[in-house]
Design a protein around this motif. Structure first.
Motif, short mmCIF file in Angstrom:
data_model
loop_
_atom_site.label_atom_id
_atom_site.label_comp_id
_atom_site.label_asym_id
_atom_site.label_seq_id
_atom_site.Cartn_x
_atom_site.Cartn_y
_atom_site.Cartn_z
N ASN A 5 -7.43 1.09 1.83
CA ASN A 5 -7.21 -0.14 1.07
C ASN A 5 -7.95 -0.13 -0.27
O ASN A 5 -7.77 -1.03 -1.08
N ASN A 23 -5.74 1.31 -4.28
CA ASN A 23 -5.68 1.16 -2.83
C ASN A 23 -5.63 2.54 -2.19
O ASN A 23 -4.59 3.01 -1.70
N PRO A 68 0.81 -1.21 0.00
CA PRO A 68 0.00 0.00 0.00
C PRO A 68 0.85 1.27 0.00
O PRO A 68 0.38 2.32 -0.39
#
Ligand code: GCU
Length: 591
Positions: A151, A70, A5
């Protein structure tokens, strides 16, 4: 979880640009999803922002799925066409190969519709359904699902949308009380009472002469592009979100044109259109701008052009005079004259006063039919004015007490009343006294009737020896006579006049309202009064015109150009030959 991420997807963003373009192109080509029969909308065909189309995990439907970035804020927006308004089951098919929920915020056309959980499915190739409920309107809806956590969203395969209630097949109720609220030379304004519907009325369809002429969101509209002097038939239907149409409203006919310009109507130059005539009692205008005029004693009806040319069109059969105030009196032209040619006349006959109808074709009246007879008559006090309501649906008739004052309070005859009938003479079902033509009572002798801009009826009334009146007529109202004359006598519980004059300065006959200014023609008073109806429904700013200039005045009517025509009533009690029809220019300075 991959990718990291912390390394946001630069390549994805680049891909996303292309994907959005492709998606937009697809959504243009694709037939919009329908909410009938488990319709599916593929995410890869939707509008994508902050995501890309992938196909690297098996089990998706269509040609791929959307892999949200994300990050928060990415969304997929689905164009959904619903066949009916109301609650719909919205099923998302998704995969989430992580163990962390990826909630999406759902909106419909920008309105919040809740946040939906997308918990882990165990693997990116394991697809599950999650269902929520959204309310859609019939037609196009934009359902957007936006990532709410860093996310991003789950991998989104498709949505399906299904109405969760039964289809709405119930039509709205028909609009009621369709009426004309105004007109110009080329337009007609309409209003109606709202329809109701089990789900909700979403609008109205206006029909003109059977064809759709427009739509309206609310309960009024103006239909324009019309031809002056032509009668048009209007109906309105309500529709609901599912497209169900109500039955039609009542039909009305309205003829554009023939209205005065706005402003204060100020009398100016007077010209004589006709002199040396029999008592000209009633005046009503035809669509071509000429007038039909009645002769009280000679019983003729003639057409008079604005240049003063006279053509006889008929003699009223069965008419009698009374060596007094009876004879051939009021006249009205049908609001639907262009299609039916009808003319209405009030006259004295052997059996009493009566309202008759005839058809004018070319220069001839024929087909005389009595539509309301048996109105008590006498030498004096025969009433006689006719006036159609502004919506053209009802004919109002003014009568006199036939020199028997108790008639005015006797609900078993039509003397001393204002009457309201349908154009065929039948009694409207919503009259105040069931089965009776009576609209108001307690009148001595009413010879003037007209409506103001709010559709309210005003009437002039001859008093006995002290007070004449102008009344704002109340439906079902007792206007006092004989116990009460003007404001004197036993007036409790009766409707008070809005204006009184001593009988020597008035004795009012014709009444016409122009831009909420009431004009009254007076016999003994030999003058025209003009008063403004103010916001409190009172008559103010009285002006006096022509006092003594033309003798006794009987009738005042406004023509299609906004000028007024006056008739004199010099002749009394059966003598004839000394009267005039006058034309008065009216200027309309703005207030
Ligand atoms: C992996 C997976 C993607 C998924 C992504 C994510 O990269 O292959 O399909 O979208 O994880 O975490 O969002």
């Amino acid at each position: 979880m991959e990718p990291d991420p912390a390394t946001p997807s630069t390549p994805r963003r680049r891909l996303a640009v292309g994907a959005v373009t492709v998606a937009a192109a697809l959504s243009l080509l694709a037939i919009p999803g329908t909410a009938h029969g488990l319709a599916d909308l593929q995410s890869e065909s939707a509008t994508i922002s902050g995501g890309v189309v992938d196909s690297n995990h098996a089990g998706y439907t269509g040609s791929g799925f959307v892999n949200y970035d994300n990050a928060t804020g990415g969304y997929v927006e689905y164009a959904v066409t619903a066949a009916q308004a109301g609650p719909h089951a919205l099923v998302f098919r998704y995969a989430n190969g992580t163990t962390i929920d990826r909630p999406l915020a759902v909106t419909v056309d920008g309105a919040t519709a809740g946040t939906v959980s997308f918990p882990g499915t165990g693997a990116w190739s394991t697809w599950r359904d999650v269902t929520t409920t959204v309310t859609l309107k019939a037609g196009a809806n934009r359902i957007r699902a936006t990532a709410t956590t860093e996310n991003g969203g789950p991998n989104a395969d498709r949505i399906s949308v299904n109405p969760s209630g039964p289809a709405d097949t119930e039509a709205p109720t028909p609009p009621r009380n369709l009426r004309s609220t105004g007109k110009s030379a080329t337009s007609v304004s309409l209003a109606w009472d709202a329809s109701t519907d089990n789900v909700g009325v979403t609008g109205y369809v206006v029909h003109r002469d059977g064809a759709q002429a427009g739509t309206a969101d609310g309960t009024s509209t103006t239909v324009s592009g019309l031809t002056a002097g032509t009668a048009y038939r209007f109906t309105v239907r309500a529709r609901d979100a599912a497209g169900n149409l109500s039955p039609s409203s009542n039909e009305i006919t309205a003829t554009p044109g023939g209205s005065a310009p706005p402003g204060v109507p100020n009398p100016g130059a007077v010209t004589t259109l006709r002199s040396g005539t029999d008592v000209p009692w009633g005046v009503a205008f035809l669509p071509d701008g000429s007038a039909l005029v009645t002769e009280r004693e000679a019983f003729n009806v003639y057409r008079l052009t604005p240049s003063g040319r006279r053509t006889n069109v008929g003699k009223v059969p069965g008419a009698q005079n009374t060596n007094g105030e009876g004879g051939v009196l009021g006249i009205e032209v049908s609001p639907t004259f262009a299609t039916d040619g009808y003319v209405f006349v009030y006259h004295t006959a052997s059996g009493g006063n009566q309202v008759v109808r005839a058809k004018l074709s070319g220069d001839g009246l024929s087909g005389w039919t009595t539509i309301l007879g048996g109105i008590p008559k006498n030498r004096y006090h025969n009433g006689g004015r006719l006036r159609f309501s502004p919506d053209g649906r009802y004919l109002f008739v003014s009568t006199g007490d036939a020199q028997n004052s108790s008639n005015a309070q006797n609900m078993n005859n039509n003397a001393g009343k204002i009457l309201r009938i349908n154009p065929d003479g039948s009694i409207p079902s919503d009259n105040p006294f069931p089965g009776k033509a009576i609209w108001s009572y307690g009148h001595r002798n009413v010879q003037g009737l007209d409506f103001d801009s709010k559709g309210r009826l005003w009437a002039s009334e001859f008093g006995n020896s002290s007070q004449d009146e102008v009344n704002l007529i109340q439906r079902g109202g007792n206007h006092g006579w004989p116990a009460c004359e003007g404001t004197s006598g036993s007036c409790g519980g009766t409707v008070a006049p809005k204006r009184t004059w001593s009988t020597s300065s008035a004795s009012p006959s014709g009444l016409t309202i122009i831009n909420d200014h009431v004009f009254v023609a007076t016999t003994v008073g030999q003058r025209i009064y003009r008063m403004r109806i103010n916001d409190s429904s009172n008559l103010v700013e009285q002006q006096v015109y022509f006092q003594g200039s033309y003798g006794r005045l009987r009738t005042v009517e406004v023509d299609h150009d906004g000028d007024i025509w006056l008739t004199t009533s010099t002749d009394k009690d059966g003598t004839t030959g000394n009267d005039r029809v006058l034309h008065v220019d009216i200027a309309y300075p703005q207030p």
